[in-house]
Write a protein that holds these residues in place. Structure first.
Motif, short mmCIF file in Angstrom:
data_model
loop_
_atom_site.label_atom_id
_atom_site.label_comp_id
_atom_site.label_asym_id
_atom_site.label_seq_id
_atom_site.Cartn_x
_atom_site.Cartn_y
_atom_site.Cartn_z
N LEU A 11 -3.22 11.92 8.98
CA LEU A 11 -3.00 10.47 9.11
C LEU A 11 -2.59 9.86 7.79
O LEU A 11 -3.00 10.33 6.74
CB LEU A 11 -4.30 9.79 9.55
CG LEU A 11 -4.52 9.72 11.06
CD1 LEU A 11 -5.82 9.00 11.33
CD2 LEU A 11 -3.38 9.00 11.75
N PRO A 12 -1.75 8.83 7.83
CA PRO A 12 -1.41 8.16 6.58
C PRO A 12 -2.68 7.69 5.90
O PRO A 12 -3.64 7.33 6.57
CB PRO A 12 -0.58 6.95 7.03
CG PRO A 12 -0.30 7.14 8.46
CD PRO A 12 -1.22 8.17 8.99
N LYS A 13 -2.66 7.71 4.59
CA LYS A 13 -3.87 7.40 3.87
C LYS A 13 -3.72 6.08 3.12
O LYS A 13 -2.67 5.49 3.11
CB LYS A 13 -4.18 8.50 2.89
CG LYS A 13 -2.91 9.12 2.39
CD LYS A 13 -3.17 10.22 1.49
CE LYS A 13 -2.58 10.00 0.15
NZ LYS A 13 -2.76 8.94 -0.63
N ASN A 14 -4.76 5.70 2.49
CA ASN A 14 -4.76 4.59 1.53
C ASN A 14 -4.42 3.22 2.08
O ASN A 14 -5.07 2.25 1.78
CB ASN A 14 -3.79 4.85 0.38
CG ASN A 14 -4.14 6.09 -0.38
OD1 ASN A 14 -5.27 6.56 -0.31
ND2 ASN A 14 -3.20 6.63 -1.09
N TRP A 234 5.48 -9.88 3.59
CA TRP A 234 4.76 -8.81 4.28
C TRP A 234 3.28 -8.95 3.96
O TRP A 234 2.92 -9.38 2.86
CB TRP A 234 5.22 -7.45 3.77
CG TRP A 234 6.67 -7.17 3.94
CD1 TRP A 234 7.69 -7.55 3.10
CD2 TRP A 234 7.28 -6.44 5.00
NE1 TRP A 234 8.89 -7.11 3.59
CE2 TRP A 234 8.66 -6.42 4.74
CE3 TRP A 234 6.79 -5.80 6.13
CZ2 TRP A 234 9.57 -5.78 5.58
CZ3 TRP A 234 7.69 -5.16 6.96
CH2 TRP A 234 9.06 -5.16 6.69
N ARG A 235 2.47 -8.57 4.92
CA ARG A 235 1.02 -8.51 4.64
C ARG A 235 0.60 -7.05 4.65
O ARG A 235 0.63 -6.39 5.68
CB ARG A 235 0.23 -9.30 5.69
CG ARG A 235 0.28 -10.80 5.42
CD ARG A 235 -0.34 -11.58 6.56
NE ARG A 235 -1.67 -11.11 6.90
CZ ARG A 235 -2.17 -11.18 8.14
NH1 ARG A 235 -1.45 -11.66 9.12
NH2 ARG A 235 -3.39 -10.76 8.39
N LEU A 236 0.23 -6.55 3.49
CA LEU A 236 -0.12 -5.13 3.35
C LEU A 236 -1.61 -5.00 3.13
O LEU A 236 -2.19 -5.68 2.27
CB LEU A 236 0.64 -4.53 2.17
CG LEU A 236 2.16 -4.78 2.15
CD1 LEU A 236 2.76 -4.28 0.85
CD2 LEU A 236 2.82 -4.12 3.36
N GLY A 237 -2.24 -4.13 3.88
CA GLY A 237 -3.68 -3.93 3.74
C GLY A 237 -3.98 -2.74 2.85
O GLY A 237 -3.27 -1.73 2.87
N ILE A 238 -5.04 -2.85 2.06
CA ILE A 238 -5.43 -1.74 1.17
C ILE A 238 -6.70 -1.09 1.70
O ILE A 238 -7.71 -1.78 1.93
CB ILE A 238 -5.66 -2.25 -0.27
CG1 ILE A 238 -4.38 -2.92 -0.76
CG2 ILE A 238 -6.03 -1.08 -1.19
CD1 ILE A 238 -4.56 -3.66 -2.04
N ILE A 243 -15.15 2.53 3.43
CA ILE A 243 -15.25 2.38 4.89
C ILE A 243 -13.98 2.93 5.52
O ILE A 243 -12.91 2.32 5.42
CB ILE A 243 -15.44 0.90 5.30
CG1 ILE A 243 -16.56 0.24 4.49
CG2 ILE A 243 -15.74 0.80 6.81
CD1 ILE A 243 -16.70 -1.25 4.72
N ALA A 244 -14.11 4.08 6.15
CA ALA A 244 -12.93 4.73 6.75
C ALA A 244 -12.28 3.80 7.76
O ALA A 244 -12.95 3.15 8.56
CB ALA A 244 -13.35 6.03 7.43
N GLY A 245 -10.96 3.71 7.70
CA GLY A 245 -10.22 2.95 8.70
C GLY A 245 -10.27 1.46 8.54
O GLY A 245 -9.90 0.72 9.45
#
Ligand code: FAD
Ligand code: MG
Length: 372
Positions: A11-14, A234-238, A243-245
């Motif tokens: 799965l894509p990470k980060n 754009w709204r980018l989440g880190i 907390i996984a996911g």
């Protein structure tokens, strides 16, 4: 429907990409909106990670052509720069280090190595492209992962150091020959910079094809072109490192790159201890950083291809730890960063001045126990 090149799956990470409040982790499909303005998305596997590219605006035909060209560029660079791909420039150098005549490489490999050495210098060696013998020894992320002996580590540390890399050019008639040699016992590993470079080059290919709104995600190494659908940032989440996911913050931005390094994705456990993949070059072992993650955010345009630098810096700042990383950022105001770190038993977040106002930290950020 797009075809997917299936070479395993991780799965894509980060980073989660949040579009219109929607978490985008979708399967590889092409969406067509009504009318002539299309949206195209393709997801594939390259550089041992998931690569996803989403384009907005223009005709479907134009976007499909642009996706083909961007992925071709990414696969080309993987073939050139991977330490794992036989016949790559990097593989060839690693097979025979300390070769007096050096190895002939492409102008492009030469250029990226020059940039890597420059980042190594600017970060005091916290980023070191000659870390390859040590990453191979630890084998984190492979089925050969193990804790090496102190003697093994010390033996490799004797050979370490980016200063031993030599780059030179020779004129052969009208042709310029680019040569590289590395020190005895050394191995190059561009794992902390080449995804950023591939993101910069793929973004350039998209821009050349007239793409005005795009999101490239190379395993968490992001570039956004223009604005989301040309309408808003754009709204980018880190990714929350504990907390996984879950994202711990979102950033609103355009024409930018965002790259995160953390110890929470690639690691193995032995004797109750977690050993991750970011090596402190001065110690020869996984960095004992007090950072939970380091995110770099920089402008990314045709004139400022900063994903390469951001990739190297995210790794370097992680190795530096909070105090050194903060001092580095004070000296380099063009570098935006979000540092999640641990101090006095508490988890904290540091945001560089230029990013304040663009970053929203979520309630409950960094409140997890790190269990995955
Ligand atoms: P980053 O922090 O950006 O980079 C960490 C990685 O850089 C480590 O995994 C290590 O390789 C290296 N590194 C560790 N410490 C340092 C340091 N102090 N300075 C410099 N570098 C350091 N992995 C595979 O298992 N199989 C493959 O076939 C494969 N092919 C790849 C091809 C390419 C072109 C690239 C760029 C990477 C490839 N990888 C492969 C590596 C895999 O993608 C890495 O796990 C990834 O690069 C780690 O990136 P990151 O964003 O998680 O972390
Ligand atoms: Mg990196």
């Amino acid at each position: 429907m797009d075809s997917v090149k299936n070479r395993g799956f991780r799965l894509p990470k980060n980073v989660w990409v949040i579009l219109c409040g929607l978490l985008v982790l979708a399967a590889p499909v092409v969406y067509l909106s009504a009318g002539r303005e299309a949206t195209a998305r393709r997801e594939s596997f390259a550089m041992d990670t998931v690569v996803a590219v989403t384009l907005y605006g223009g005709s479907e035909r134009q976007l499909q052509g642009a996706l083909d060209a961007a992925f071709a560029e990414i696969y080309r660079l993987e073939g050139l720069l991977s330490a794992f791909a036989e016949n790559s420039d990097i593989y060839k150098i690693n097979q025979e280090p300390a070769r007096a005549a050096g190895h002939e490489v492409s102008a492009e490999t030469y250029g990226l190595l020059a940039r890597a050495l420059s980042e190594a210098g600017s970060t005091g060696g916290a980023f070191d492209p000659t870390i390859g013998a040590l990453t191979a020894l630890w084998g984190v992320g492979t089925d050969r992962a193990r804790v090496p002996s102190e003697a093994e580590i010390q033996r490799l540390l004797q050979h370490s150091g980016w200063q031993k890399v030599r780059l030179w050019k020779e004129e052969d008639g009208p042709k310029t020959v680019y040569r590289v040699s590395i020190g005895e016992g050394q191995r190059l590993d561009l794992g902390a910079i080449a995804k950023g470079y591939a993101a910069d080059r793929a973004a350039a290919v998209l821009r050349e094809r007239g793409v005005k709104s795009a999101l490239l995600d190379l395993g968490g190494n992001l570039v956004v072109i223009g604005r989301f659908k040309g309408q808003r940032d754009w709204r980018l989440g880190i990714q929350d490192p504990l907390i996984a996911g879950s994202a711990f913050a979102t950033v609103e931005t355009s024409d930018s790159t965002l790259v995160t390094s953390g110890a929470y994705e690639r690691y193995f456990e032995e004797g109750g201890v977690r050993y991750h993949h970011i090596i402190d070059p001065s110690e020869g072992r996984p960095s004992a950083s007090d950072l939970l993650s380091a995110t770099i955010i920089m402008e990314q345009t045709a004139a400022a291809e900063n994903s390469t630098r951001s990739d190297a810096l995210s790794t370097a700042l992680f190795v530096m730890g909070f105090d050194r990383a903060r001092a580095f950022l004070e000296e380099h105001p063009e570098v935006g960063a979000i540092l999640a770190y641990r101090r006095g038993g508490e988890n904290k977040i540091f945001i560089t001045e230029g990013l304040r106002g663009k970053v929203s930290v979520k309630d409950g950020a960094l409140a997890g126990d790190g269990a995955r």
